[in-house]
Design a protein around this motif. Structure first.
Motif, mmCIF file in Angstrom:
data_model
loop_
_atom_site.group_PDB
_atom_site.id
_atom_site.type_symbol
_atom_site.label_atom_id
_atom_site.label_comp_id
_atom_site.label_asym_id
_atom_site.label_seq_id
_atom_site.Cartn_x
_atom_site.Cartn_y
_atom_site.Cartn_z
ATOM 1 N N GLN A 139 0.830 -1.206 0.000
ATOM 2 C CA GLN A 139 0.000 0.000 0.000
ATOM 3 C C GLN A 139 0.868 1.261 0.000
ATOM 4 O O GLN A 139 0.589 2.222 -0.723
ATOM 5 C CB GLN A 139 -0.927 -0.006 1.216
ATOM 6 C CG GLN A 139 -2.070 -1.002 1.111
ATOM 7 C CD GLN A 139 -2.837 -1.106 2.411
ATOM 8 O OE1 GLN A 139 -2.262 -1.376 3.466
ATOM 9 N NE2 GLN A 139 -4.156 -0.914 2.344
ATOM 10 N N ILE A 140 1.924 1.259 0.797
ATOM 11 C CA ILE A 140 2.820 2.419 0.843
ATOM 12 C C ILE A 140 3.496 2.623 -0.511
ATOM 13 O O ILE A 140 3.589 3.741 -1.019
ATOM 14 C CB ILE A 140 3.873 2.238 1.961
ATOM 15 C CG1 ILE A 140 3.192 2.312 3.330
ATOM 16 C CG2 ILE A 140 4.967 3.291 1.837
ATOM 17 C CD1 ILE A 140 4.118 1.951 4.477
ATOM 18 N N ALA A 141 3.954 1.513 -1.116
ATOM 19 C CA ALA A 141 4.617 1.611 -2.431
ATOM 20 C C ALA A 141 3.674 2.189 -3.471
ATOM 21 O O ALA A 141 4.051 3.061 -4.266
ATOM 22 C CB ALA A 141 5.123 0.240 -2.853
ATOM 23 N N CYS A 142 2.440 1.720 -3.474
ATOM 24 C CA CYS A 142 1.464 2.237 -4.439
ATOM 25 C C CYS A 142 1.114 3.691 -4.151
ATOM 26 O O CYS A 142 0.932 4.501 -5.076
ATOM 27 C CB CYS A 142 0.194 1.377 -4.412
ATOM 28 S SG CYS A 142 0.407 -0.249 -5.153
ATOM 29 N N HIS A 177 3.728 5.825 -5.537
ATOM 30 C CA HIS A 177 3.591 5.892 -6.998
ATOM 31 C C HIS A 177 2.479 6.857 -7.389
ATOM 32 O O HIS A 177 2.617 7.607 -8.367
ATOM 33 C CB HIS A 177 3.297 4.499 -7.553
ATOM 34 C CG HIS A 177 3.301 4.442 -9.058
ATOM 35 N ND1 HIS A 177 2.189 4.718 -9.814
ATOM 36 C CD2 HIS A 177 4.300 4.175 -9.935
ATOM 37 C CE1 HIS A 177 2.485 4.595 -11.098
ATOM 38 N NE2 HIS A 177 3.763 4.270 -11.202
ATOM 39 N N VAL A 178 1.384 6.863 -6.640
ATOM 40 C CA VAL A 178 0.278 7.794 -6.920
ATOM 41 C C VAL A 178 0.779 9.228 -6.873
ATOM 42 O O VAL A 178 0.509 10.037 -7.779
ATOM 43 C CB VAL A 178 -0.867 7.595 -5.893
ATOM 44 C CG1 VAL A 178 -1.875 8.739 -6.003
ATOM 45 C CG2 VAL A 178 -1.562 6.268 -6.133
ATOM 46 N N ILE A 179 1.506 9.571 -5.823
ATOM 47 C CA ILE A 179 1.974 10.950 -5.641
ATOM 48 C C ILE A 179 3.006 11.327 -6.698
ATOM 49 O O ILE A 179 2.936 12.397 -7.305
ATOM 50 C CB ILE A 179 2.544 11.118 -4.214
ATOM 51 C CG1 ILE A 179 1.416 10.932 -3.186
ATOM 52 C CG2 ILE A 179 3.199 12.485 -4.053
ATOM 53 C CD1 ILE A 179 1.904 10.824 -1.764
ATOM 54 N N PHE A 238 -7.092 6.911 -1.155
ATOM 55 C CA PHE A 238 -8.176 6.427 -0.305
ATOM 56 C C PHE A 238 -8.527 4.980 -0.651
ATOM 57 O O PHE A 238 -8.671 4.126 0.245
ATOM 58 C CB PHE A 238 -9.403 7.336 -0.473
ATOM 59 C CG PHE A 238 -10.601 6.874 0.283
ATOM 60 C CD1 PHE A 238 -10.667 7.004 1.668
ATOM 61 C CD2 PHE A 238 -11.672 6.289 -0.383
ATOM 62 C CE1 PHE A 238 -11.774 6.559 2.362
ATOM 63 C CE2 PHE A 238 -12.773 5.843 0.305
ATOM 64 C CZ PHE A 238 -12.833 5.984 1.687
ATOM 65 N N LEU A 239 -8.622 4.698 -1.953
ATOM 66 C CA LEU A 239 -8.967 3.336 -2.375
ATOM 67 C C LEU A 239 -7.897 2.331 -1.960
ATOM 68 O O LEU A 239 -8.201 1.219 -1.512
ATOM 69 C CB LEU A 239 -9.156 3.298 -3.894
ATOM 70 C CG LEU A 239 -10.346 4.093 -4.439
ATOM 71 C CD1 LEU A 239 -10.336 4.086 -5.956
ATOM 72 C CD2 LEU A 239 -11.655 3.505 -3.908
ATOM 73 N N ILE A 240 -6.629 2.717 -2.116
ATOM 74 C CA ILE A 240 -5.530 1.813 -1.763
ATOM 75 C C ILE A 240 -5.506 1.537 -0.268
ATOM 76 O O ILE A 240 -5.301 0.403 0.170
ATOM 77 C CB ILE A 240 -4.190 2.408 -2.232
ATOM 78 C CG1 ILE A 240 -4.109 2.362 -3.764
ATOM 79 C CG2 ILE A 240 -3.000 1.675 -1.619
ATOM 80 C CD1 ILE A 240 -2.982 3.192 -4.345
ATOM 81 N N LEU A 275 -6.666 -6.234 -2.781
ATOM 82 C CA LEU A 275 -7.479 -6.068 -3.984
ATOM 83 C C LEU A 275 -7.226 -4.715 -4.625
ATOM 84 O O LEU A 275 -7.049 -4.613 -5.849
ATOM 85 C CB LEU A 275 -8.964 -6.220 -3.636
ATOM 86 C CG LEU A 275 -9.942 -6.045 -4.810
ATOM 87 C CD1 LEU A 275 -9.644 -7.066 -5.907
ATOM 88 C CD2 LEU A 275 -11.387 -6.176 -4.321
ATOM 89 N N ALA A 276 -7.175 -3.661 -3.822
ATOM 90 C CA ALA A 276 -6.924 -2.321 -4.359
ATOM 91 C C ALA A 276 -5.525 -2.224 -4.942
ATOM 92 O O ALA A 276 -5.318 -1.592 -5.987
ATOM 93 C CB ALA A 276 -7.118 -1.279 -3.259
#
Length: 250
Positions: free
Chosen positions: A12-15, A18-20, A30-32, A38-39
């Motif tokens: 989750q932190i890695a994703c 990546h989002v930022i 929020f979704l992650i 699953l997210a």
């Protein structure tokens, strides 16, 4: 905390990072955070993989990962291409892949099949055959191939060919000739292997003082080189340190 939870948190932190960094809408965060595995899976499929496909560094990383997971994949692809179209280029690429994977017998067969007709004395194919022969420790045959290469292509210059020729001389017991070749390579070869092999052969010839000078000079020179160079050449630099430790103090 369980391993499953820690792994989920790390993904989750890695994703989220990546989002930022990629400037994607913040609703992904929020979704992650609420969606766990699953997210993360959805985000990787929707965002990360497409980014990797368009990023040269990402493509290289993906190829490296795939090679580690399935090292035979590229070879199978090249074999299929050759079966569909038996061209010089397809045979060359498969020969290079076999050589890289250490399948020297098939590499030799493929290179010999290339060395016919207008390509009978092609220097690149002859060099590939010589490397495959050396990989099989057929050093007498390797020397014959390299001699034929030099005779047919007197203007062809390759530091790898020079190094391979010196190795053949060493393996075949022609120590003085090998030392002469290594002496040149110690100054001209674009890497540390030539210097190391020169120093080691001097040591094996009981010329310990000369060997120390070469190996100590190699390590001093490496210290002045950029870090990426030392990292790339670390195998030979470690070998030089080990050889010096065997020689002991002067």
């Amino acid at each position: 905390m369980s391993f499953v939870f820690l792994l989920s948190l790390a993904l989750q932190i890695a994703c989220a990072v990546h989002v930022i960094r990629s400037g994607r809408p913040l609703y992904w965060l929020f979704l992650i955070l609420i969606g766990s595995y699953l997210a993360v899976l959805v985000y990787v499929l929707v965002a990360v993989i497409p980014d990797l496909q368009h990023d040269p560094h990402g493509r290289r990383a993906a190829r490296t990962a795939m090679k580690a997971i399935d090292p035979q994949r590229r070879r199978r692809e090249l074999q299929k291409q050759l079966e569909l179209s038996n061209t010089i280029d397809n045979r060359r690429r498969l020969a290079e892949e076999c050589l890289q994977q250490g399948d020297y017998a098939n590499a030799q067969e493929l290179y010999r099949s290339l060395l016919t007709g207008m390509y009978a004395t092609d220097p690149h194919f002859m060099e590939g055959l010589a490397h495959a022969q050396a990989g099989s420790e057929h050093f007498a045959e390797t020397r014959q191939t390299l001699d034929a290469l030099a005779q047919a292509n007197p203007n062809y210059k390759s530091s790898e060919v020079q190094l391979l020729y010196a190795r053949c001389l060493e393996e075949l017991g022609d120590t003085e000739a090998a030392l002469n070749e290594y002496r040149v390579l110690a100054d001209s070869y674009p890497g540390e292997e030539g210097r190391f092999r020169y120093g080691r052969l001097l040591a094996q010839s009981q010329r310990h003082a000369e060997a120390r000078n070469v190996l100590q000079g190699q390590l001093r020179r490496a210290e002045m080189m950029p870090r990426y160079y030392r990292r790339k050449e670390q195998t030979w630099l470690k070998a030089a340190k080990l050889e010096l430790s065997r020689l002991g103090e002067s």
